[in-house]
Enzyme design. Structure first.
Site, PDB file in Angstrom:
ATOM      1  N   ARG A 129       5.816 -13.067   9.187  1.00 36.40           N
ATOM      2  CA  ARG A 129       6.461 -11.810   8.838  1.00 36.40           C
ATOM      3  C   ARG A 129       7.841 -11.744   9.473  1.00 36.40           C
ATOM      4  O   ARG A 129       8.142 -12.469  10.427  1.00 36.40           O
ATOM      5  CB  ARG A 129       5.617 -10.630   9.295  1.00 36.40           C
ATOM      6  CG  ARG A 129       5.438 -10.539  10.800  1.00 36.40           C
ATOM      7  CD  ARG A 129       4.375  -9.539  11.211  1.00 36.40           C
ATOM      8  NE  ARG A 129       4.742  -8.167  10.928  1.00 36.40           N
ATOM      9  CZ  ARG A 129       4.132  -7.416  10.011  1.00 36.40           C
ATOM     10  NH1 ARG A 129       3.143  -7.887   9.305  1.00 36.40           N
ATOM     11  NH2 ARG A 129       4.507  -6.175   9.814  1.00 36.40           N
ATOM     12  N   LYS A 181       4.956   0.429   9.395  1.00 32.38           N
ATOM     13  CA  LYS A 181       4.927   1.702   8.696  1.00 32.38           C
ATOM     14  C   LYS A 181       4.363   2.809   9.577  1.00 32.38           C
ATOM     15  O   LYS A 181       4.855   3.926   9.583  1.00 32.38           O
ATOM     16  CB  LYS A 181       4.073   1.571   7.431  1.00 32.38           C
ATOM     17  CG  LYS A 181       4.871   1.190   6.214  1.00 32.38           C
ATOM     18  CD  LYS A 181       4.026   1.323   4.962  1.00 32.38           C
ATOM     19  CE  LYS A 181       3.310   0.024   4.676  1.00 32.38           C
ATOM     20  NZ  LYS A 181       2.523   0.037   3.442  1.00 32.38           N
ATOM     21  N   GLU A 187       0.871  -1.170   0.000  1.00 34.73           N
ATOM     22  CA  GLU A 187       0.000   0.000   0.000  1.00 34.73           C
ATOM     23  C   GLU A 187       0.912   1.225   0.000  1.00 34.73           C
ATOM     24  O   GLU A 187       1.801   1.339   0.857  1.00 34.73           O
ATOM     25  CB  GLU A 187      -0.897   0.020   1.246  1.00 34.73           C
ATOM     26  CG  GLU A 187      -1.819   1.230   1.203  1.00 34.73           C
ATOM     27  CD  GLU A 187      -2.799   1.325   2.359  1.00 34.73           C
ATOM     28  OE1 GLU A 187      -2.771   0.468   3.250  1.00 34.73           O
ATOM     29  OE2 GLU A 187      -3.585   2.296   2.343  1.00 34.73           O
TER      30      GLU A 187
HETATM   31  P1  ATP Z   1       3.304  -2.514   8.100  1.00 36.40           P
HETATM   32  O1  ATP Z   1       2.895  -3.636   8.994  1.00 36.40           O
HETATM   33  O2  ATP Z   1       4.732  -2.141   8.200  1.00 36.40           O
HETATM   34  O3  ATP Z   1       2.412  -1.321   8.183  1.00 36.40           O
HETATM   35  P2  ATP Z   1       1.878  -3.513   5.895  1.00 36.40           P
HETATM   36  O4  ATP Z   1       1.693  -4.969   5.964  1.00 36.40           O
HETATM   37  O5  ATP Z   1       0.733  -2.686   6.263  1.00 36.40           O
HETATM   38  O6  ATP Z   1       3.184  -3.103   6.648  1.00 36.40           O
HETATM   39  P3  ATP Z   1       1.804  -3.432   3.068  1.00 36.40           P
HETATM   40  O7  ATP Z   1       2.131  -2.313   2.196  1.00 36.40           O
HETATM   41  O8  ATP Z   1       0.404  -3.868   3.170  1.00 36.40           O
HETATM   42  O9  ATP Z   1       2.359  -3.070   4.487  1.00 36.40           O
HETATM   43  O10 ATP Z   1       2.731  -4.666   2.738  1.00 36.40           O
HETATM   44  C1  ATP Z   1       2.994  -5.153   1.454  1.00 36.40           C
HETATM   45  C2  ATP Z   1       3.403  -6.588   1.548  1.00 36.40           C
HETATM   46  O11 ATP Z   1       4.530  -6.752   2.374  1.00 36.40           O
HETATM   47  C3  ATP Z   1       2.283  -7.413   2.152  1.00 36.40           C
HETATM   48  O12 ATP Z   1       2.122  -8.582   1.367  1.00 36.40           O
HETATM   49  C4  ATP Z   1       2.773  -7.729   3.521  1.00 36.40           C
HETATM   50  O13 ATP Z   1       2.285  -8.965   3.955  1.00 36.40           O
HETATM   51  C5  ATP Z   1       4.290  -7.743   3.344  1.00 36.40           C
HETATM   52  N1  ATP Z   1       4.961  -7.399   4.600  1.00 36.40           N
HETATM   53  C6  ATP Z   1       4.756  -6.297   5.350  1.00 36.40           C
HETATM   54  N2  ATP Z   1       5.510  -6.333   6.469  1.00 36.40           N
HETATM   55  C7  ATP Z   1       6.220  -7.496   6.413  1.00 36.40           C
HETATM   56  C8  ATP Z   1       7.187  -8.106   7.268  1.00 36.40           C
HETATM   57  N3  ATP Z   1       7.580  -7.546   8.425  1.00 36.40           N
HETATM   58  N4  ATP Z   1       7.706  -9.294   6.884  1.00 36.40           N
HETATM   59  C9  ATP Z   1       7.329  -9.864   5.724  1.00 36.40           C
HETATM   60  N5  ATP Z   1       6.431  -9.338   4.882  1.00 36.40           N
HETATM   61  C10 ATP Z   1       5.877  -8.166   5.216  1.00 36.40           C
END
Ligand code: ATP
Ligand code: MG
Length: 564
Positions: A263, A273, A37
């Protein structure tokens, strides 16, 4: 076909894909996607997902789409889109012409919704968000059916069209799936698919005032793109039945398999984020690319290489259970990579003048110094040597303790690539009482670095020639947080920031060959660590180097202590 010896070791996701290939579930296709996102910069956790999705596509000869999952206007922006594109490229991956935006699917998602309404699988609910929450029930109690649940198809179609047309206030109605208010899975209790939200979207502007929820938009975006394996993090495990339900109701041919993995959690680091935005907004960092940030942009600026990050992601692998990866492993991968590729140079961070009393006053000689001790292919450079040098302040002690092997009155040491020198005396600044300069003599017979009489020294010091060396600023970065689990107090995480995460040294001296150091160039400063010419602030007029990582892990002991 992927070469077996080039493939990473298998994991449970690759095993699932192998099984699908055996059973021909997706007609031999492998199509993944990385769906960030654009509401922040990518961090090292995202890198794990990037490496996984693009890595699988490459290994199986499939495709990986880059999709901006931009269905919530709040906080999304073009700046973030650009940063994501830049970061994934920098990590070494390419999506060809397969860059997609979920916001491009808004009209199609709307049409899918009409189909669901017509099939009696979705309805407009006029309860408030608060009421919907209250009536959702709990893990032990079923939810309560909405009084609007049995609106007719016509009424729903009419209301939903008017929602889109902007006839209602934000929050007046939502569109919900008609599933099962008694489902043991709370996410299946008539989840919200659409809400009214007047906000300007960075791409669609004011075209829409209704926006789809993540669970609704994500599975359909995957299906539209004919993804085969929709890989996401573990917290979406309970969303999978909903993912499947939506696609099943619409009888879509393309029905991807959602697969969840753990994750990345990294010690001494925050990977969220939302929290990283806080650090930026509160100006606790200089920006998303502050070299202390766990963002890809921050790590790039710090001097980490994409190769090191990819190696790290391969080493940690993918698993089904959450764990905490030690930050030292990431640093180890960075050191390992830089050890191979970074040319060696000499720099003095805290200079102390050293005068060689018996060296000819105006003479300057040049030493031919190899750029890498194990790799002659990296060539060599000439380093000037003269009567007045700088050495590191900490390499001299006037009254050394017994185990101090470096320079002290009466002691002899080797200068890297050069002579043995013996300390005669130290001269103090009468005002401060601090050692201002050190006087030595040199032995001209030791030019090779060895004494003809076989005598040994206990230390080799790095140095630069005072007259020829050039000034530089060096930013000593260290771990950003001082405890391994900075998230342990929730939103109060900023109190765990390491107050010594940045020390700026402004009177450093580096060997003259660094005058042309292009920004982004990485070096090993002998005995000190790996350093990178800052991509923003370093220039020919003013050199600025970031410490990427020290030569050894100084935190191992600290972590041990913390465990006790
Ligand atoms: P955050 O938890 O940092 O806000 P998010 O999951 O909201 O991150 P997205 O932009 O939705 O951020 O993430 C894009 C992709 O990256 C998704 O498929 C998510 O599952 C993956 N992702 C996010 N954080 C991690 C992590 N710590 N380890 C592995 N994959 C991740
Ligand atoms: Mg997310």
């Amino acid at each position: 076909m992927a070469q077996p010896h080039l493939s990473p070791p298998s994991d449970f996701i690759r095993e699932i894909i192998d099984e699908h290939l055996r059973t021909d579930r997706f007609r031999g296709r492998v199509a993944t996607r990385f769906p960030p996102e654009p509401n922040g910069y990518l961090h090292i956790g995202h890198a794990k997902s990037v490496c996984l999705n693009f890595g699988i596509a490459a290994q199986y000869g499939g495709t990986c789409n880059l999709r901006m999952d931009d269905t919530d206007p709040a906080g999304e922006s073009l700046e973030y889109v650009k940063s994501i594109i830049n970061d994934v490229h920098w990590l070494g991956f390419d999506w060809g012409n397969r860059l997609f935006y979920a916001s491009d699917y808004f009209e199609r998602l709307y049409q899918f919704t009409l189909q669901l309404i017509q099939a009696g699988k979705a309805y407009v609910c006029s309860l408030s968000a608060e009421e919907i929450r209250e009536q959702r029930g709990t893990l032990t109690q079923p939810g309560t059916e909405s009084p609007y649940r049995n609106r007719s198809v016509e009424e729903n179609l009419g209301l939903f069209a008017r929602m889109r047309a902007g006839e209602f206030e934000d929050g007046a109605h939502v569109l919900r799936g008609k599933i099962d208010m008694a489902s043991p899975n709370i996410l299946m209790r008539d989840p919200v698919f659409y809400r009214i939200k007047r906000a300007t979207h960075y791409r669609t502007g004011a075209t829409w005032c209704i926006y789809p929820m993540y669970d609704f938009a994500h599975c359909l975006s995957d299906s539209i793109e004919k993804i085969t394996h929709s890989i996401c993090t573990l917290e979406f495990e309970n969303n999978r039945p909903l993912y499947d339900w939506i696609l099943d109701q619409l009888k879509l041919d393309s029905h991807p398999q959602q697969i969840e993995f753990a994750r990345l959690n990294l010690s001494y680091t925050i990977l969220s984020k939302r929290r990283l935005i806080e650090l930026v907004n509160q100006r606790l960092v200089t920006g998303w690319d502050d070299p202390r940030m766990p963002t890809i942009a921050g790590m790039r600026r710090r001097g980490y290489t994409p190769e090191a990050i990819r190696t790290f992601c391969a080493r940690i692998g993918v698993a089904k259970n959450e764990n905490l990866v030690d930050f030292s492993l990431l640093e180890h991968c960075v050191r390992e990579d830089l050890n191979e590729r970074a040319p060696r140079v000499m720099a003095v961070l805290r200079p102390l003048r050293l005068i060689i009393d018996n060296y000819p006053e105006t003479q300057v000689e040049e030493f031919e110094c190899p750029s890498h001790p194990q790799n002659p292919g990296m060539g060599s450079r000439r380093v000037p040597f003269s009567r007045v040098l700088y050495i590191e302040q900490e390499d001299f002690l006037e009254n050394p303790p017994r185990k101090f092997f470096r320079l002290a009155p009466g002691k002899e040491v080797r200068l890297r690539f050069g002579y043995f020198i013996k300390c005669v005396n130290a001269v103090k600044d009468p005002k401060t009482g601090k050692v201002a300069e050190v006087h030595c003599t040199y032995d001209p017979e030791t030019r090779s670095g060895f004494a003809p009489d076989g005598r040994k020294v206990e230390a080799t010091l790095h140095w630069v020639s005072a007259g020829q060396s050039i000034p530089a600023e060096v930013r000593l970065y260290d771990r950003f947080f001082q405890i391994s689990d900075p998230a342990r107090d929730g939103d109060d995480f900023t109190k765990h920031l390491n107050p010594r995460s940045l020390e700026i040294l402004t009177s450093c001296r580096v060997e003259p060959g660094l005058a042309g150091a292009a920004s982004g160039n990485r070096y090993q400063f002998e005995r000190l660590g790996y350093f990178c010419a800052d991509i923003k602030d370093s220039s020919a007029r003013k050199l600025v180097f970031n410490r990427i990582v020290t030569l050894r892990d100084a935190w191992a002991k600290i972590s041990e202590k913390e465990k006790k």
